[in-house]
Write a protein that holds these residues in place. Structure first.
Motif, PDB file in Angstrom:
ATOM      1  N   TYR A  26      -5.960   3.385   9.695  1.00 28.17           N
ATOM      2  CA  TYR A  26      -5.592   4.802   9.796  1.00 28.17           C
ATOM      3  C   TYR A  26      -5.718   5.497   8.447  1.00 28.17           C
ATOM      4  O   TYR A  26      -6.254   6.607   8.334  1.00 28.17           O
ATOM      5  CB  TYR A  26      -4.170   4.911  10.326  1.00 28.17           C
ATOM      6  N   ASP A  27      -5.236   4.846   7.401  1.00 23.31           N
ATOM      7  CA  ASP A  27      -5.294   5.414   6.057  1.00 23.31           C
ATOM      8  C   ASP A  27      -6.744   5.579   5.597  1.00 23.31           C
ATOM      9  O   ASP A  27      -7.115   6.614   5.037  1.00 23.31           O
ATOM     10  CB  ASP A  27      -4.528   4.522   5.092  1.00 23.31           C
TER      11      ASP A  27
ATOM     12  N   ASN B 123      -8.348   8.534   7.267  1.00 20.62           N
ATOM     13  CA  ASN B 123      -7.885   9.802   6.690  1.00 20.62           C
ATOM     14  C   ASN B 123      -8.544  10.103   5.348  1.00 20.62           C
ATOM     15  O   ASN B 123      -8.656  11.266   4.958  1.00 20.62           O
ATOM     16  CB  ASN B 123      -6.363   9.777   6.520  1.00 20.62           C
ATOM     17  N   TRP B 124      -8.996   9.056   4.650  1.00 21.13           N
ATOM     18  CA  TRP B 124      -9.701   9.242   3.380  1.00 21.13           C
ATOM     19  C   TRP B 124     -11.199   9.434   3.583  1.00 21.13           C
ATOM     20  O   TRP B 124     -11.939   9.579   2.609  1.00 21.13           O
ATOM     21  CB  TRP B 124      -9.456   8.060   2.453  1.00 21.13           C
TER      22      TRP B 124
ATOM     23  N   GLU C 127      -2.435   0.179  10.199  1.00 18.25           N
ATOM     24  CA  GLU C 127      -2.052   1.270   9.301  1.00 18.25           C
ATOM     25  C   GLU C 127      -3.084   1.480   8.206  1.00 18.25           C
ATOM     26  O   GLU C 127      -3.385   2.617   7.823  1.00 18.25           O
ATOM     27  CB  GLU C 127      -0.678   1.006   8.694  1.00 18.25           C
ATOM     28  N   ILE C 128      -3.664   0.400   7.702  1.00 18.91           N
ATOM     29  CA  ILE C 128      -4.733   0.523   6.706  1.00 18.91           C
ATOM     30  C   ILE C 128      -5.954   1.199   7.313  1.00 18.91           C
ATOM     31  O   ILE C 128      -6.590   2.050   6.671  1.00 18.91           O
ATOM     32  CB  ILE C 128      -5.088  -0.863   6.129  1.00 18.91           C
TER      33      ILE C 128
ATOM     34  N   TYR D 159       0.831  -1.208   0.000  1.00 20.49           N
ATOM     35  CA  TYR D 159       0.000   0.000   0.000  1.00 20.49           C
ATOM     36  C   TYR D 159       0.865   1.258   0.000  1.00 20.49           C
ATOM     37  O   TYR D 159       2.025   1.254   0.417  1.00 20.49           O
ATOM     38  CB  TYR D 159      -0.980   0.008   1.176  1.00 20.49           C
TER      39      TYR D 159
ATOM     40  N   THR E  41      -2.915   5.574  14.592  1.00 21.79           N
ATOM     41  CA  THR E  41      -4.194   4.869  14.707  1.00 21.79           C
ATOM     42  C   THR E  41      -4.788   4.994  16.102  1.00 21.79           C
ATOM     43  O   THR E  41      -6.010   5.153  16.246  1.00 21.79           O
ATOM     44  CB  THR E  41      -4.000   3.373  14.361  1.00 21.79           C
TER      45      THR E  41
ATOM     46  N   ARG F 249       1.214   4.184   1.537  1.00 17.20           N
ATOM     47  CA  ARG F 249       1.821   4.902   2.653  1.00 17.20           C
ATOM     48  C   ARG F 249       2.797   4.033   3.452  1.00 17.20           C
ATOM     49  O   ARG F 249       3.343   4.456   4.480  1.00 17.20           O
ATOM     50  CB  ARG F 249       0.758   5.471   3.590  1.00 17.20           C
TER      51      ARG F 249
ATOM     52  N   ASN G   7      -4.714   2.356  -1.430  1.00 14.19           N
ATOM     53  CA  ASN G   7      -5.022   3.500  -0.568  1.00 14.19           C
ATOM     54  C   ASN G   7      -6.534   3.559  -0.381  1.00 14.19           C
ATOM     55  O   ASN G   7      -7.277   2.760  -0.965  1.00 14.19           O
ATOM     56  CB  ASN G   7      -4.484   4.810  -1.163  1.00 14.19           C
TER      57      ASN G   7
END
Length: 402
Positions: free
Chosen positions: A209-210, A213-214, A206-207, A68, A293, A70, A186
């Protein structure tokens, strides 16, 4: 003559009778991820001919095609270097994916590692009479079955050969999107969706968190206790382990983690009974390195749920009897080895799950010239050690004429 140039001429036999090509060398390496290219580089430095077989159309395909956007290396760069090539001084401490891919490109070029691509290994057997390994691979471009004969075989397909999705009752009835984390790039297309991330390891957190953010409504399933640390705490711990026993390092790191994060149990995240570095050593399970996160969980932007009980259409039932609807499920539930699908004579090196039977540091060498690299659950640092050990061992055996 460069060792890799020598490779292409060493006992090279092209036999195209009945659609089969045959080639002989000293070492066959199955897999051109970081483990495979590191081993080939070490062998090349010792002028030991080798052939690297890779099923994809590029080296390190997980990093080049399936990581991914980031993603960064979760450990400091000095723990992620491949043999005989440090990162440039200007590289940040925690290396972004694109920089690591560039590093791999330079590494392959510098050590003249030249894999044969789109070769899917179908079987590897040890011929006791000839005392050699016979490896068959399907060339996905030509359609030919190719045969490679060698004195040594290195299994470098690693722990992450195939994405693993657990059996969840009713998953086949789910009406939304279901993907493994290996397919996640993403959160752009999930911006207005309710998304469930299953798995609270580093990728899952982490996913999540990503996604948040989206703009996705994000929920993460935390099924078992896990340690949460900052990257600085992990870096500190790994430095201290050089000088202080693991028990004391764990106590110090856990104390600092509790000061930073407090009691995460109130949010559904329990700490394991064993410390983070002891747990990593014994089980291979890494602590979660927080990228932001936890702050999203504290504010309620990311919700934590327990394990899934079952799925009924777009309704997901959890073990605490809650029921929710989601548009997509992303399984960040790890990977599995595929070694047992093609390796026929492992001499007891691997267990039924395709992982070494023996723990590090005694995991990398089997019988009859069989080796494995990248199976120590020790990341790139472990890969580097394995590759050097294997190349040196093969060199010693060849020097002794055994």
């Amino acid at each position: 003559m460069h060792p890799n140039t020598y490779n292409t001429h060493y006992k090279k036999k092209h036999i195209e009778e009945l659609g089969k090509m045959k080639q002989e060398t000293i070492v066959v390496i199955a897999g051109a991820g970081p483990a495979g290219i590191a081993t080939s580089a070490c062998l090349n430095l010792l002028s030991i001919p080798n052939i690297v077989l890779e099923r994809e159309d590029c080296y390190a395909s997980l990093w080049q095609k399936k990581a991914y956007d980031r993603l960064k290396l979760h450990l400091a760069k000095n723990f992620c270097e491949l043999p005989h090539m440090p990162f440039p001084f200007s590289t940040p401490t925690f290396v972004p994916k694109n920089m690591f891919v560039k590093y791999l490109k330079n590494y392959v070029y510098h050590f003249n590692v030249d894999p044969l691509y789109q070769r899917s290994v179908e079987s590897a057997c040890y011929d006791k009479r000839a005392q050699k390994w016979v490896v068959t691979a399907k060339n996905s471009v030509s359609g030919l079955v190719e045969e490679y004969v060698s004195e040594f075989l290195v299994v470098a397909t690693g722990e992450n050969s195939e994405g693993f999705i657990p059996n969840v009752y009713g998953l086949d009835t789910f009406k939304g999107l279901v993907i493994h984390s290996i397919e996640y790039e993403n959160g752009k297309k999930f911006g207005d969706k309710d998304v469930l991330v299953v798995g609270a390891g580093n990728s899952g957190m982490e996913i999540a968190y990503d996604l948040c953010n989206w703009g996705a409504q994000t929920t993460v399933v935390v099924r078992s206790p896990t340690h949460v640390l900052t990257k600085e705490l992990v870096q500190l711990g790994m430095y201290l382990l050089k000088y202080i026993p693991c028990t004391f390092v764990d106590k110090m790191v856990l104390m600092l983690s509790k000061l930073l994060y407090g009691d995460l149990g109130r949010y559904g995240i329990q700490r394991p009974l064993k410390g983070p570095f002891l747990l990593k050593k014994e089980t291979g399970r890494s602590p979660v390195i927080d990228v932001g996160t936890i702050s999203k969980i504290r504010t309620g932007d990311i919700e934590v749920m327990p394990a899934i009980k079952d799925i009924q259409g777009d309704r997901i039932n959890f073990t605490d009897d809650q029921e929710r609807q989601f548009d997509a499920i992303i399984f960040a539930t790890g990977f599995k080895s595929t070694v047992q699908k093609w390796l026929k004579d492992d001499g007891g090196l691997f267990n039924e799950k395709g992982m070494p039977k023996y723990k590090s540091p005694n995991h990398w060498k089997g019988e009859n010239g069989l080796y494995c690299v990248g199976f120590a659950s020790a990341g790139l640092f472990g890969i580097s050690n394995d590759a050097k050990n294997i190349a040196n061992d093969i060199s010693r055996i060849m020097d002794n004429g055994n």
